[in-house]
Write a protein that holds these residues in place. Structure first.
Motif, PDB file in Angstrom:
ATOM      1  N   MET A  63      19.800   8.163  66.911  1.00 33.29           N
ATOM      2  CA  MET A  63      19.732   6.958  66.104  1.00 33.29           C
ATOM      3  C   MET A  63      18.455   6.913  65.264  1.00 33.29           C
ATOM      4  SD  MET A  63      22.620   5.816  66.665  1.00 33.29           S
ATOM      5  CE  MET A  63      22.343   4.589  65.399  1.00 33.29           C
ATOM      6  N   GLU A  64      17.345   7.372  65.811  1.00 36.17           N
ATOM      7  CA  GLU A  64      16.112   7.409  65.025  1.00 36.17           C
ATOM      8  C   GLU A  64      16.243   8.392  63.871  1.00 36.17           C
ATOM      9  OE1 GLU A  64      12.855   8.082  67.662  1.00 36.17           O
ATOM     10  OE2 GLU A  64      12.857   6.015  68.425  1.00 36.17           O
ATOM     11  N   ASP A  65      16.885   9.532  64.097  1.00 35.94           N
ATOM     12  CA  ASP A  65      17.120  10.493  63.011  1.00 35.94           C
ATOM     13  C   ASP A  65      18.002   9.876  61.928  1.00 35.94           C
ATOM     14  OD1 ASP A  65      15.607  12.398  64.282  1.00 35.94           O
ATOM     15  OD2 ASP A  65      17.322  13.551  65.045  1.00 35.94           O
ATOM     16  N   PHE A  66      19.012   9.135  62.361  1.00 36.88           N
ATOM     17  CA  PHE A  66      19.900   8.470  61.411  1.00 36.88           C
ATOM     18  C   PHE A  66      19.122   7.528  60.505  1.00 36.88           C
ATOM     19  CE2 PHE A  66      22.428   4.552  60.682  1.00 36.88           C
ATOM     20  CZ  PHE A  66      23.354   5.057  59.783  1.00 36.88           C
ATOM     21  N   TYR A  67      18.266   6.701  61.101  1.00 37.44           N
ATOM     22  CA  TYR A  67      17.536   5.735  60.279  1.00 37.44           C
ATOM     23  C   TYR A  67      16.466   6.401  59.420  1.00 37.44           C
ATOM     24  CZ  TYR A  67      20.122   1.837  62.035  1.00 37.44           C
ATOM     25  OH  TYR A  67      21.153   0.976  62.291  1.00 37.44           O
ATOM     26  N   ARG A  68      15.856   7.481  59.898  1.00 36.34           N
ATOM     27  CA  ARG A  68      14.920   8.215  59.040  1.00 36.34           C
ATOM     28  C   ARG A  68      15.622   8.692  57.776  1.00 36.34           C
ATOM     29  NH1 ARG A  68      13.271  10.547  64.051  1.00 36.34           N
ATOM     30  NH2 ARG A  68      11.175   9.825  64.656  1.00 36.34           N
ATOM     31  N   LEU A 117      24.700   2.622  53.452  1.00 35.85           N
ATOM     32  CA  LEU A 117      25.030   3.713  54.370  1.00 35.85           C
ATOM     33  C   LEU A 117      25.155   3.240  55.808  1.00 35.85           C
ATOM     34  CD1 LEU A 117      22.730   6.482  52.877  1.00 35.85           C
ATOM     35  CD2 LEU A 117      25.230   6.516  52.959  1.00 35.85           C
ATOM     36  N   GLU A 118      24.653   2.036  56.094  1.00 31.95           N
ATOM     37  CA  GLU A 118      24.822   1.482  57.440  1.00 31.95           C
ATOM     38  C   GLU A 118      26.223   0.922  57.661  1.00 31.95           C
ATOM     39  OE1 GLU A 118      21.652  -0.643  59.534  1.00 31.95           O
ATOM     40  OE2 GLU A 118      20.534  -0.621  57.647  1.00 31.95           O
ATOM     41  N   GLY A 119      26.979   0.791  56.603  1.00 23.50           N
ATOM     42  CA  GLY A 119      28.311   0.214  56.723  1.00 23.50           C
ATOM     43  C   GLY A 119      29.301   1.194  57.312  1.00 23.50           C
ATOM     44  N   GLN A 120      29.372   1.261  58.626  1.00 23.11           N
ATOM     45  CA  GLN A 120      30.217   2.237  59.308  1.00 23.11           C
ATOM     46  C   GLN A 120      31.256   1.578  60.217  1.00 23.11           C
ATOM     47  OE1 GLN A 120      29.967   5.577  58.831  1.00 23.11           O
ATOM     48  NE2 GLN A 120      28.233   5.408  57.439  1.00 23.11           N
ATOM     49  N   THR A 121      31.392   0.261  60.130  1.00 27.89           N
ATOM     50  CA  THR A 121      32.326  -0.451  61.006  1.00 27.89           C
ATOM     51  C   THR A 121      33.198  -1.393  60.180  1.00 27.89           C
ATOM     52  OG1 THR A 121      30.613  -2.103  61.395  1.00 27.89           O
ATOM     53  CG2 THR A 121      30.846  -0.375  63.049  1.00 27.89           C
ATOM     54  N   ALA A 207      24.356  15.280  58.527  1.00 25.30           N
ATOM     55  CA  ALA A 207      24.171  15.642  59.935  1.00 25.30           C
ATOM     56  C   ALA A 207      23.687  14.459  60.753  1.00 25.30           C
ATOM     57  CB  ALA A 207      23.187  16.801  60.053  1.00 25.30           C
ATOM     58  N   ALA A 208      22.800  13.633  60.174  1.00 25.89           N
ATOM     59  CA  ALA A 208      22.276  12.470  60.893  1.00 25.89           C
ATOM     60  C   ALA A 208      23.373  11.441  61.128  1.00 25.89           C
ATOM     61  CB  ALA A 208      21.119  11.845  60.105  1.00 25.89           C
ATOM     62  N   ILE A 209      24.232  11.229  60.132  1.00 28.63           N
ATOM     63  CA  ILE A 209      25.343  10.296  60.295  1.00 28.63           C
ATOM     64  C   ILE A 209      26.295  10.795  61.369  1.00 28.63           C
ATOM     65  CG2 ILE A 209      27.380   9.323  59.164  1.00 28.63           C
ATOM     66  CD1 ILE A 209      25.761   9.260  56.566  1.00 28.63           C
ATOM     67  N   ALA A 210      26.591  12.079  61.340  1.00 28.66           N
ATOM     68  CA  ALA A 210      27.486  12.656  62.346  1.00 28.66           C
ATOM     69  C   ALA A 210      26.874  12.554  63.742  1.00 28.66           C
ATOM     70  CB  ALA A 210      27.781  14.116  62.002  1.00 28.66           C
TER      71      ALA A 210
END
Length: 247
Positions: A63-68, A117-121, A207-210
């Motif tokens: 999750m930290e990688d995703f937000y970075r 990009l946070e819109g995943q739901t 990759a971070a999203i995945a």
């Protein structure tokens, strides 16, 4: 399964129990969108409680990688993540200013690309003005949005401190006089709904999203009390089943 409408429950001091690391990321203002499978039943202050499950280091890293990566899209590279992710604690609060669908958020050019990009739901709760408790304190949580006990609220309200997010975002309301004017499908007529972000995703972002999706999916498989949807936690509404504690 239908979700609860805003008139179904009278919320005095609404609270939401979330698993870590999602809970702390929201209270620290790093996470700006809370993803759910049901629309937000409230506007205004929402207290955030961390459930009892201790997060695995792999989940925190994902999750930290995703937000970075999604902050880097907007040129933000200095992000101070929480040093600890406490559990079974009331952490603080945020202001829920609106709720839109995933398709609306990913097409909404008035907000930064990283937010889109946070819109995943299915439903995206838009959160601003995070505040954290100076000393988080222990309490029991429940599914869905529920009211804090008066004694807990009175103690918590005195112990808040403002948080400076890495990239403060203010979502414009269609009607500033109506807190619920920013609701699912309220923007659809004015947006070119494409269902995905327009910018090309780098390999590291992809990759971070995945990785974030995989972490959340694995979490939901292991813990079926509160289900998670894609990159952030989301429990089902409790309108059609018995509320269970999330300790």
């Amino acid at each position: 399964m239908g979700s609860r409408g805003r008139n179904d429950v009278k919320y005095r001091n609404p609270c939401l129990t979330m698993h870590q690391p999602w809970a702390s990321l929201l209270v620290y203002g790093i996470k700006r969108v809370e993803g759910r499978s049901w629309p937000a039943p409230i506007r205004g202050r929402l207290w955030i409680h961390a459930a009892s499950k201790v997060p695995e280091q792999e989940t925190i890293k994902a999750m930290e990688d995703f937000y970075r990566e999604i902050y880097a899209v907007d040129g933000i590279t200095d992000i101070k993540f929480p040093e600890h992710y406490p559990t079974s604690r009331l952490l603080g609060c945020v202001e829920v200013v609106g709720c839109v669908t995933r398709e609306e958020l990913t097409s909404w050019e008035e907000v930064p690309e990283g937010v889109r990009l946070e819109g995943q739901t299915d439903f995206c709760w838009l959160c601003e003005q995070p505040q954290k408790l100076i000393v988080p304190f222990e309490m029991r949580g429940f599914q869905g949005v529920y009211n804090l006990e008066r004694k807990i609220y009175e103690s918590a309200a005195r112990g808040l401190m403002l948080v400076t997010p890495p990239y403060p975002v203010k979502c414009p309301l269609p009607n500033p006089r109506d807190a619920f004017s920013l609701k699912p499908r309220s923007l659809a007529s004015s947006l070119n709904i494409s269902g995905s972000s327009k910018s090309e995703k780098s390999e590291s972002l992809t990759a971070a999203i995945a990785g974030a999706r995989a972490a959340a999916t694995q979490f939901s498989k292991n813990h079926d009390v509160i289900q998670f949807n894609e990159v952030k936690g989301g429990d089902e509404p409790i309108s059609s089943r018995t509320r269970r504690s999330a300790t």
